[in-house]
Scaffold this motif. Structure first.
Motif, PDB file in Angstrom:
ATOM      1  N   HIS A  30     -25.220  26.341   3.336  1.00  0.00           N
ATOM      2  CA  HIS A  30     -24.086  26.183   2.991  1.00  0.00           C
ATOM      3  C   HIS A  30     -23.698  24.780   3.643  1.00  0.00           C
ATOM      4  O   HIS A  30     -23.495  24.569   4.758  1.00  0.00           O
ATOM      5  N   CYS A 243     -19.209  24.143  -0.183  1.00  0.00           N
ATOM      6  CA  CYS A 243     -17.944  24.643   0.308  1.00  0.00           C
ATOM      7  C   CYS A 243     -17.018  23.405   0.483  1.00  0.00           C
ATOM      8  O   CYS A 243     -16.747  23.157   1.511  1.00  0.00           O
ATOM      9  N   HIS A 265     -14.096  31.352   2.099  1.00  0.00           N
ATOM     10  CA  HIS A 265     -15.670  31.695   2.376  1.00  0.00           C
ATOM     11  C   HIS A 265     -15.619  32.169   3.932  1.00  0.00           C
ATOM     12  O   HIS A 265     -15.077  31.999   4.620  1.00  0.00           O
TER      13      HIS A 265
END
Ligand SMILES: Cc1cc2nc3c(=O)[nH]c(=O)nc-3n(C[C@H](O)[C@H](O)[C@H](O)COP(=O)(O)OP(=O)(O)OC[C@H]3O[C@@H](n4cnc5c(N)ncnc54)[C@H](O)[C@@H]3O)c2cc1C
Length: 451
Positions: A30, A243, A265
């Motif tokens: 991520h 993100c 998130h």
């Protein structure tokens, strides 16, 4: 099941670390960034209908394997940068050399520099103490005379005395080699001694091809943003979750994992790789006070974008101006090498102009383009008849970040506290500066996450 990684910072450093980690079988990555766009400082902005990089940004002098990756990411849309660099010093222009060329100094000054260099060469390897600051390093490399001249140039570009910054600041400057004579004499002096070979320079043509490094630039007409857009997609296609535009709200240790939360998130990760210099934010998330801000000198610049007809712009890549009292430092034909010429034949140059915060020029930046444009003409960057058809001048309070004395100790303190607070959060070394150095440093990230 592979490991889960969070890379904080979607700049080039974050990209390089991610590139290494996607090679790990089963890894899930991520990327988190507080800004809503990918690329950090590499991402160009729209100014007066052109895409403009925030300074000279290119993939210059990078290793072949990184160039192959950039080319793949860009689907082949890259152009080779054929460097046509120049520099100005003491009112003289030197073609084919971007560092200060001291060869126009009076003969007696040059002889003194040569004599001082020979003394340094004779003493090399005799265990002199390591210089404590950059001024000391410049003198240890080039002698008192040339070292003093370089320290003066340093102060005028970076707005800080060279005795207040760490010696390793040298790697971010254009002061890494000395040339004070004509090329044949420089080559002879270099060849006379290994120390002199390491610290002296001659122009590239005179040296021949010196390495296997490659210089390329995105060729989609959007400047470096072209790479940022494609790199984001290239990573997403390989399973990386983006993100972006997400402030991190908390990091906590739970059930053997690191739980990182943003507004949108919640990620349970095995490792968090922090690839930016915001020590204050990371410390705050882990519950302690820490800030390296006072140990970094930011180099304020006015950044000018000047529009004129493309055929009035000299055929060059960039010019570095070391003339004393110069308003511009680095001027680039950024509109030309990024392939941006509009339907009326207009393109642009960009100028990074060292300017102390709160100085008269800083406070009157809306008027600064007049003097900057005149200097571009005087340096031959645009032809005498060129007309300025548009411009923008921005204030950038912090461009080149230099470590002040004590920065390394401070970072060691930070790392130690980080280790005590939360294992598994890896604060990446932000010293590697050029893209090639950042890429080479990223080759160790798999060892770091598996340690
Ligand atoms: C003016 C200038 C010109 C340069 N020219 C060249 C060049 O021509 N060639 C070259 O090789 N190198 C060049 N460099 C060096 C190179 O551009 C940089 O070293 C490199 O791009 C830095 O990448 P980075 O990822 O470390 O930083 P950045 O690009 O600044 O990325 C850091 C990212 O971290 C994010 N971030 C920061 N704090 C937080 C937080 N608390 N939470 C979440 N996200 C956060 C930021 O939003 C940003 O996206 C230049 C540098 C400058 C300043």
């Amino acid at each position: 099941m592979g490991k889960v990684y969070v890379v904080v910072g979607a700049g080039f450093r974050g990209f390089c670390d991610t590139l290494q980690l996607i090679g790990e079988p089963g890894a899930k990555i991520h990327m988190v960034d507080r800004e809503p766009f990918f690329g950090g400082i590499s991402c160009s902005g729209k100014v007066k209908d052109f895409w403009v990089d925030k300074g000279v940004h290119m993939f210059d002098g990078i290793p072949r394997e990184l160039a192959d990756n950039v080319t793949e990411v860009m689907g082949g849309q890259v152009r080779t940068i054929d460097f046509v660099s120049m520099s100005a010093f003491n009112g003289h222009l030197t073609d084919g050399f971007s560092l200060p060329d001291l060869s126009s100094l009076p003969e007696d000054t040059k002889s003194r520099i040569t004599a001082e260099l020979k003394l340094l060469a004779a003493d090399a390897g005799k265990g002199s103490p390591e210089p404590r600051h950059l001024r000391g390093l410049l003198q240890a490399r080039y002698g008192a005379t040339a070292g003093g001249i370089f320290a003066g140039i340093f102060q005028s570009i970076y707005d800080i005395d060279a005795s207040l910054v760490q010696p390793d600041a040298l790697s971010k400057t254009s002061l890494g080699r000395l040339k004070h004579l004509d090329d044949p004499l420089m080559l002879a002096l270099k060849a006379s001694d290994p120390f002199l070979d390491a610290v002296l320079a001659a122009r590239r043509q005179a040296l021949g091809k010196v390495d296997e490094l490659v210089s390329i630039y995105p060729d989609t007409g959007q400047a470096m943003r072209g790479w940022c857009l494609r790199a984001r997609k290239w990573l997403e296609d390989r399973g990386v979750a983006m993100c972006l535009g997400q402030g991190i709200e908390s990091i906590e240790s739970t059930g053997g994992k690191l739980r990182l939360k943003t507004g949108a998130h919640t990620i349970d990760a095995d490792r968090i790789i922090w690839t930016n210099d915001d020590t204050q934010a990371l410390a705050g998330l882990l519950g302690f006070d820490f800030d390296t801000h006072d140990w970094i000198s930011g180099t304020p610049m006015l950044f000018a974008m000047l529009i004129t007809k493309a055929d009035h712009i000299k055929d060059f890549t960039y010019l570095q101006n070391f003339n004393s009292g110069g308003k511009t430092y680095r001027t680039a034909c950024a509109g030309i090498y990024s392939g941006q010429i509009d339907a009326d034949g207009n393109s642009f140059v960009t100028c990074e102009c060292p300017t102390p915060i709160d100085s008269e020029r800083w406070n009157n930046h809306h008027e600064a383009h007049h003097a900057i444009w005149q200097e571009c003409k005087a340096l031959g960057i645009v032809s005498p008849g060129a007309e300025l058809t548009g411009h923008a001048v921005m204030r950038l309070p912090s461009t080149f970040k230099l470590a002040k004395l004590g920065y390394d100790e401070k970072i060691r303190e930070f790392q130690a506290e980080l280790g005590r607070r939360m294992r598994g959060v890896i604060f990446r070394d932000v010293k590697p500066f050029f893209r090639r150095d950042i890429y080479l440093d990223s080759l160790k990230v798999r060892d770091l996450v598996n340690a």
